[in-house]
Scaffold this motif. Structure first.
Motif, PDB file in Angstrom:
ATOM      1  N   PRO A 203       0.832  -1.210   0.000  1.00 57.58           N
ATOM      2  CA  PRO A 203       0.000   0.000   0.000  1.00 57.58           C
ATOM      3  C   PRO A 203       0.868   1.262   0.000  1.00 57.58           C
ATOM      4  CG  PRO A 203      -0.758  -1.547   1.658  1.00 57.58           C
ATOM      5  CD  PRO A 203       0.577  -2.046   1.181  1.00 57.58           C
ATOM      6  N   VAL A 204       0.480   2.208  -0.813  1.00 57.78           N
ATOM      7  CA  VAL A 204       1.170   3.493  -0.868  1.00 57.78           C
ATOM      8  C   VAL A 204       0.111   4.592  -0.966  1.00 57.78           C
ATOM      9  CG1 VAL A 204       3.316   2.656  -1.915  1.00 57.78           C
ATOM     10  CG2 VAL A 204       1.388   3.320  -3.384  1.00 57.78           C
ATOM     11  N   ALA A 205       0.549   5.804  -0.708  1.00 57.44           N
ATOM     12  CA  ALA A 205      -0.336   6.959  -0.837  1.00 57.44           C
ATOM     13  C   ALA A 205       0.470   8.129  -1.365  1.00 57.44           C
ATOM     14  CB  ALA A 205      -0.983   7.311   0.503  1.00 57.44           C
ATOM     15  N   TYR A 206      -0.238   9.049  -1.983  1.00 52.66           N
ATOM     16  CA  TYR A 206       0.400  10.220  -2.586  1.00 52.66           C
ATOM     17  C   TYR A 206       0.432  11.372  -1.592  1.00 52.66           C
ATOM     18  CZ  TYR A 206       1.396  13.972  -5.930  1.00 52.66           C
ATOM     19  OH  TYR A 206       1.967  15.036  -6.588  1.00 52.66           O
TER      20      TYR A 206
ATOM     21  N   ALA B 190       4.823  16.922  -0.966  1.00 50.51           N
ATOM     22  CA  ALA B 190       6.132  16.461  -1.445  1.00 50.51           C
ATOM     23  C   ALA B 190       6.085  16.065  -2.909  1.00 50.51           C
ATOM     24  CB  ALA B 190       6.605  15.274  -0.610  1.00 50.51           C
ATOM     25  N   ARG B 191       4.884  15.909  -3.473  1.00 50.37           N
ATOM     26  CA  ARG B 191       4.683  15.408  -4.830  1.00 50.37           C
ATOM     27  C   ARG B 191       5.414  14.073  -5.010  1.00 50.37           C
ATOM     28  NH1 ARG B 191       5.478  21.077  -6.408  1.00 50.37           N
ATOM     29  NH2 ARG B 191       3.423  21.991  -6.705  1.00 50.37           N
ATOM     30  N   ALA B 192       5.137  13.168  -4.097  1.00 51.42           N
ATOM     31  CA  ALA B 192       5.788  11.854  -4.125  1.00 51.42           C
ATOM     32  C   ALA B 192       4.896  10.858  -3.395  1.00 51.42           C
ATOM     33  CB  ALA B 192       7.159  11.919  -3.457  1.00 51.42           C
ATOM     34  N   PHE B 193       5.100   9.560  -3.708  1.00 48.70           N
ATOM     35  CA  PHE B 193       4.376   8.507  -3.012  1.00 48.70           C
ATOM     36  C   PHE B 193       5.141   8.090  -1.759  1.00 48.70           C
ATOM     37  CE2 PHE B 193       1.994   8.238  -6.887  1.00 48.70           C
ATOM     38  CZ  PHE B 193       0.754   7.715  -6.501  1.00 48.70           C
ATOM     39  N   VAL B 194       4.383   7.727  -0.725  1.00 48.41           N
ATOM     40  CA  VAL B 194       4.968   7.261   0.534  1.00 48.41           C
ATOM     41  C   VAL B 194       4.285   5.952   0.916  1.00 48.41           C
ATOM     42  CG1 VAL B 194       5.574   9.565   1.345  1.00 48.41           C
ATOM     43  CG2 VAL B 194       3.314   8.638   1.880  1.00 48.41           C
ATOM     44  N   PRO B 195       4.992   5.066   1.648  1.00 45.97           N
ATOM     45  CA  PRO B 195       4.437   3.749   1.967  1.00 45.97           C
ATOM     46  C   PRO B 195       3.818   3.654   3.358  1.00 45.97           C
ATOM     47  CG  PRO B 195       6.772   3.737   2.362  1.00 45.97           C
ATOM     48  CD  PRO B 195       6.436   5.134   1.915  1.00 45.97           C
ATOM     49  N   MET B 196       3.568   4.792   3.988  1.00 44.73           N
ATOM     50  CA  MET B 196       3.068   4.716   5.355  1.00 44.73           C
ATOM     51  C   MET B 196       1.849   5.609   5.551  1.00 44.73           C
ATOM     52  SD  MET B 196       5.489   7.147   4.931  1.00 44.73           S
ATOM     53  CE  MET B 196       7.071   6.414   5.345  1.00 44.73           C
ATOM     54  N   PRO B 197       0.967   5.266   6.540  1.00 47.45           N
ATOM     55  CA  PRO B 197      -0.157   6.135   6.850  1.00 47.45           C
ATOM     56  C   PRO B 197       0.338   7.403   7.569  1.00 47.45           C
ATOM     57  CG  PRO B 197      -0.109   4.228   8.317  1.00 47.45           C
ATOM     58  CD  PRO B 197       1.000   4.056   7.326  1.00 47.45           C
TER      59      PRO B 197
ATOM     60  N   ARG C   6     -10.190   6.546   1.840  1.00 44.36           N
ATOM     61  CA  ARG C   6      -9.445   5.539   1.073  1.00 44.36           C
ATOM     62  C   ARG C   6     -10.283   4.282   0.819  1.00 44.36           C
ATOM     63  NH1 ARG C   6      -3.804   4.695   0.127  1.00 44.36           N
ATOM     64  NH2 ARG C   6      -3.250   2.514  -0.226  1.00 44.36           N
ATOM     65  N   ASN C   7     -10.947   3.778   1.843  1.00 46.93           N
ATOM     66  CA  ASN C   7     -11.719   2.545   1.699  1.00 46.93           C
ATOM     67  C   ASN C   7     -13.139   2.786   1.192  1.00 46.93           C
ATOM     68  OD1 ASN C   7      -9.565   0.959   2.637  1.00 46.93           O
ATOM     69  ND2 ASN C   7     -10.178   1.289   4.769  1.00 46.93           N
ATOM     70  N   ILE C   8     -13.527   4.039   1.050  1.00 48.39           N
ATOM     71  CA  ILE C   8     -14.886   4.359   0.608  1.00 48.39           C
ATOM     72  C   ILE C   8     -14.905   4.652  -0.886  1.00 48.39           C
ATOM     73  CG2 ILE C   8     -16.849   5.931   0.891  1.00 48.39           C
ATOM     74  CD1 ILE C   8     -15.814   6.428   3.768  1.00 48.39           C
ATOM     75  N   ILE C   9     -13.990   5.528  -1.329  1.00 44.18           N
ATOM     76  CA  ILE C   9     -13.971   5.916  -2.744  1.00 44.18           C
ATOM     77  C   ILE C   9     -12.593   5.734  -3.378  1.00 44.18           C
ATOM     78  CG2 ILE C   9     -15.919   7.513  -2.597  1.00 44.18           C
ATOM     79  CD1 ILE C   9     -13.838   9.799  -2.402  1.00 44.18           C
TER      80      ILE C   9
ATOM     81  N   TRP D  81      -4.598   9.703  -1.408  1.00 42.82           N
ATOM     82  CA  TRP D  81      -3.766  10.759  -0.825  1.00 42.82           C
ATOM     83  C   TRP D  81      -3.572  10.514   0.674  1.00 42.82           C
ATOM     84  CZ3 TRP D  81      -4.524  16.422  -2.886  1.00 42.82           C
ATOM     85  CH2 TRP D  81      -4.234  16.462  -4.260  1.00 42.82           C
ATOM     86  N   ILE D  82      -2.513  11.072   1.224  1.00 43.74           N
ATOM     87  CA  ILE D  82      -2.288  10.985   2.659  1.00 43.74           C
ATOM     88  C   ILE D  82      -3.129  12.041   3.375  1.00 43.74           C
ATOM     89  CG2 ILE D  82       0.064  10.095   2.383  1.00 43.74           C
ATOM     90  CD1 ILE D  82       1.014  12.945   3.288  1.00 43.74           C
ATOM     91  N   ALA D  83      -3.349  11.823   4.644  1.00 48.59           N
ATOM     92  CA  ALA D  83      -4.087  12.759   5.494  1.00 48.59           C
ATOM     93  C   ALA D  83      -3.130  13.413   6.483  1.00 48.59           C
ATOM     94  CB  ALA D  83      -5.192  12.021   6.236  1.00 48.59           C
ATOM     95  N   PRO D  84      -3.517  14.573   7.041  1.00 47.16           N
ATOM     96  CA  PRO D  84      -2.640  15.218   8.019  1.00 47.16           C
ATOM     97  C   PRO D  84      -2.520  14.452   9.326  1.00 47.16           C
ATOM     98  CG  PRO D  84      -4.730  16.391   7.841  1.00 47.16           C
ATOM     99  CD  PRO D  84      -4.701  15.378   6.739  1.00 47.16           C
ATOM    100  N   LYS D  85      -3.537  13.630   9.626  1.00 48.72           N
ATOM    101  CA  LYS D  85      -3.488  12.803  10.840  1.00 48.72           C
ATOM    102  C   LYS D  85      -4.439  11.626  10.663  1.00 48.72           C
ATOM    103  CE  LYS D  85      -6.989  15.597  13.212  1.00 48.72           C
ATOM    104  NZ  LYS D  85      -7.287  16.418  14.412  1.00 48.72           N
ATOM    105  N   GLU D  86      -4.308  10.639  11.538  1.00 47.25           N
ATOM    106  CA  GLU D  86      -5.159   9.449  11.469  1.00 47.25           C
ATOM    107  C   GLU D  86      -6.629   9.835  11.609  1.00 47.25           C
ATOM    108  OE1 GLU D  86      -5.212   5.637  10.463  1.00 47.25           O
ATOM    109  OE2 GLU D  86      -3.308   6.546  11.105  1.00 47.25           O
ATOM    110  N   GLY D  87      -7.469   9.239  10.748  1.00 49.34           N
ATOM    111  CA  GLY D  87      -8.896   9.496  10.829  1.00 49.34           C
ATOM    112  C   GLY D  87      -9.345  10.799  10.205  1.00 49.34           C
TER     113      GLY D  87
END
Length: 321
Positions: free
Chosen positions: A25-28, A32-39, A45-48, A52-58
Motif C-alpha cells: 500500500p502506498v499513498a500520494y 512532497a509530490r511523491a508517493f509514501v508507503p506509510m499512513p 481511502r476505503n470508501i472511494i 492521498w495521505i491525510a494530516p493525521k489518522e482518521g
C-alpha cells in the motif's frame, strides 16, 4: 502529470495508484509530490479509493477536505460516480499546485466543492463565491456522450468540468486584486454585462458567425466570464498534455530540452506552441484507433493571446506576485 518513483522498490507509479506492483500500500503526498508507503491515509481511502495521505489518522486528505457536500449514497451509482469525480478533482488540484494554488503556501481561500448525484433532474453545475458545484453523474460515459452531442461540444470530461468550474473560482480569487480587473477587461471584455441575459441570448441565437477568430469554443463567446473559464481550462489542458508527454519520456523536436518542465516555463508563447504541436501528433495517433481527436480545437491568434494572459496570472496569482 508526472510519473512517480516507487518508494519501496523498482518501477514507477501512476498518479492514481493505491499500491505498488507487488501489493505494498502506498499513498500520494501532494506537498512532497511523491508517493509514501506509510499512513496516515485519507479517511475516504476505503470508501472511494482516495490515494492521498491525510494530516493525521482518521482525517480527510487535502482534496477530500474541500468537499463540503458529497452525493446521496441512496441514489443509483452515487458512490462509484463520486469516486471517479474525486479522482478527477485530485488530478486538477495537483496540477494547479504546480503553480502553488491551494497549497499551504497559498494564503487565499481554497475552493469548496458540492459534489451532487442526479435524481430526476440534472444538477446545475457552476461556481458562486468560492463554491464549485459538480454533478457526479457526468462521469457516466452514456450521459456524457448524450449531453456532448446535444450541446454540440467536441470535448466533455470530468477533468474538463473541474478545470472549467475551478477556473471560475480562480477568476474570483484574482478579481480581489486591484491590478487584475482592468487588465482582464482589456483582454476579455467587461464581465459586468448581464450574465443571465447573455446566456439566454447564446442558447437562443448561438455563437457569432466568426466566433473561431476570437474564441476557443462556442460557449466562450457567450460572456467574458465563460471566455475566461474556457480559456483557463484550455491552458490547463495544454500544459498538462505537454507535461504528461515529457514525463512519459516521449520525444519531439519541439521540446526545448529533455529536462523541460512545462509548469515551470515562463514563456507562454513557447508553452502554447509546443503543446499545440504535440496535440497534432496525438490526434493522429487517436485516429489510428478510430478514436476522436484528443484536442479538437484550433488556436487563433486572439485565442493564443488570451491563453498567454491566463498563463501569466495563474503562474503568479497564488503567490501574489
Amino acid at each position: 502529470m508526472r510519473v512517480f518513483s516507487n518508494p519501496v522498490g523498482a518501477g514507477s507509479l501512476w498518479f492514481d495508484n493505491l499500491a505498488t506492483a507487488d501489493g505494498t500500500p502506498v499513498a500520494y503526498d501532494p506537498q512532497a509530490r511523491a508517493f509514501v508507503p506509510m499512513p496516515p491515509f485519507c479517511l475516504n481511502r476505503n470508501i472511494i479509493g482516495c490515494n492521498w495521505i491525510a494530516p493525521k489518522e482518521g482525517a480527510f486528505c487535502r482534496s477530500c477536505a474541500m468537499t463540503a457536500l458529497a452525493p446521496d449514497p441512496k441514489l443509483p451509482d452515487a458512490i462509484a460516480n463520486w469516486a471517479k469525480t474525486e479522482a478527477a478533482k485530485r488530478w486538477v488540484l495537483d496540477n494547479l499546485g504546480r503553480w502553488h494554488w491551494f497549497r499551504p503556501e497559498d494564503a487565499g481561500a481554497p475552493p469548496i466543492f458540492h459534489l451532487l448525484a442526479e435524481g430526476k433532474t440534472p444538477v446545475p453545475m457552476g461556481h458562486i463565491e468560492g463554491v464549485v458545484t459538480i454533478s457526479v453523474a457526468e462521469v457516466d460515459p452514456v450521459l456524457v456522450t448524450t449531453r456532448r452531442e446535444a450541446l454540440e461540444e467536441p470535448y466533455r470530461t470530468m477533468i474538463g468540468h473541474m478545470r472549467h468550474e475551478i477556473s471560475h473560482m480562480l477568476w474570483w480569487r484574482l478579481s480581489l486584486r486591484e491590478d487584475f480587473l482592468d487588465a482582464f477587461r482589456e483582454t476579455f471584455g467587461d464581465e459586468r454585462q448581464d450574465y443571465t441575459a447573455a446566456l439566454q441570448r447564446h442558447y437562443k441565437e448561438g455563437p457569432p458567425l466568426n466566433w473561431k477568430e476570437s474564441f476557443l469554443t462556442t460557449y466562450a463567446s457567450a460572456h467574458p466570464h465563460e471566455d475566461w473559464a474556457e480559456t483557463a481550462a484550455h491552458l490547463l489542458h495544454l500544459t498538462d498534455i505537454a507535461d504528461s508527454f515529457a514525463a512519459s519520456n516521449l520525444s519531439s523536436p519541439d521540446l526545448p530540452s529533455h529536462q523541460w518542465e512545462p509548469y515551470a516555463e515562463p514563456d507562454a508563447e513557447r508553452l502554447i506552441y509546443v503543446a499545440a504541436g504535440l496535440t497534432v501528433g496525438v490526434n493522429h495517433i487517436n485516429r489510428s484507433m478510430g478514436l476522436p481527436d484528443l484536442y479538437p480545437f484550433v488556436l487563433s491568434e486572439t485565442a493564443r493571446h488570451k491563453l498567454a494572459f491566463v498563463h501569466e496570472w495563474l503562474r503568479r496569482g497564488a503567490q501574489g506576485l
